[in-house]
Design a protein around this motif. Structure first.
Motif, PDB file in Angstrom:
ATOM      1  N   LEU A  84       0.970  -1.274   0.031  1.00 24.49           N
ATOM      2  CA  LEU A  84      -0.145  -0.028  -0.144  1.00 24.49           C
ATOM      3  C   LEU A  84       0.944   1.268   0.227  1.00 24.49           C
ATOM      4  O   LEU A  84       0.490   2.377  -0.715  1.00 24.49           O
ATOM      5  N   HIS A  88       2.340   1.483  -3.301  1.00 24.09           N
ATOM      6  CA  HIS A  88       1.485   2.228  -4.404  1.00 24.09           C
ATOM      7  C   HIS A  88       1.114   3.519  -4.083  1.00 24.09           C
ATOM      8  O   HIS A  88       1.087   4.210  -5.233  1.00 24.09           O
ATOM      9  N   GLN A  89       0.900   4.176  -3.014  1.00 25.29           N
ATOM     10  CA  GLN A  89       0.896   5.569  -2.695  1.00 25.29           C
ATOM     11  C   GLN A  89       1.976   6.274  -3.325  1.00 25.29           C
ATOM     12  O   GLN A  89       1.886   7.250  -3.716  1.00 25.29           O
ATOM     13  N   GLY A 141       1.947   6.400  -7.101  1.00 29.19           N
ATOM     14  CA  GLY A 141       0.893   7.329  -7.352  1.00 29.19           C
ATOM     15  C   GLY A 141       1.237   8.697  -7.430  1.00 29.19           C
ATOM     16  O   GLY A 141       1.036   9.453  -8.257  1.00 29.19           O
ATOM     17  N   ARG A 142       2.187   8.912  -6.434  1.00 30.24           N
ATOM     18  CA  ARG A 142       2.620  10.432  -6.368  1.00 30.24           C
ATOM     19  C   ARG A 142       3.799  10.975  -7.349  1.00 30.24           C
ATOM     20  O   ARG A 142       3.790  11.907  -7.865  1.00 30.24           O
TER      21      ARG A 142
END
Length: 161
Positions: free
Chosen positions: A32, A35-36, A39-40
């Motif tokens: 997670l 993934h965060q 994404g950034r």
């Protein structure tokens, strides 16, 4: 290595189950977090995996990187194209053999990755501060042996296909 099980096999099994459950939860939480961060940075999870392997083991040839991240070399080519366009990596050709390519990280963009992981790194520093050096050595040994068990299992599954 000799078994160091306690005299109560049920307690040992329960403790081992707690560890395996905790490792699964850690895997989920790290996925997670990755993934965060991806994404950034407009990066896919596999992009971060490639950058991580290059940061730890690089520079590498494309085929060596493909083996380490478990991808077909043709699949990796598209990923490397994307990472190169984004300024994350450089492909260096060997002057003696122009067919030979080495992939390396570009430090400016990779500082962004380290910056985004700073919260986790700081939290891990706090966690580690609560353990003695001997305890940290034991934990490090456990994690290294667990990673090797994962590599072995991955290799065995790869041989089955």
């Amino acid at each position: 290595m000799e078994s160091k099980q306690s005299s109560d096999p049920r307690r040992h099994r329960r403790a081992a189950t707690v560890i395996k459950t905790s490792l699964r939860e850690l895997r989920v939480q790290l996925a997670l977090l990755n993934h965060q961060i991806g994404g950034r940075l407009a990066l896919k999870d596999i992009d971060l995996d490639c950058l991580d392997v290059l940061g730890k083991d690089g520079p590498l040839t494309p085929s060596a990187l493909a083996r380490r991240v478990g991808l077909h070399p043709a699949t990796l080519t598209g990923i490397l194209d994307r990472l190169e366009r984004g300024g994350w990596i450089a492909r260096d050709r060997d002057s003696a053999d122009r067919r030979s390519v080495s992939i390396r990280l570009l430090p400016d963009r990779n500082r962004e990755v380290f910056y985004l992981y700073r919260g986790m790194n700081d939290a891990m520093d706090d966690v580690c501060a609560e353990y003695t050096e001997a305890e940290l050595e034991l934990i490090a040994d456990f994690l290294q042996r667990s990673a090797e068990a994962g590599r072995t299992s991955t290799s065995e599954l790869g041989q089955d296909s």
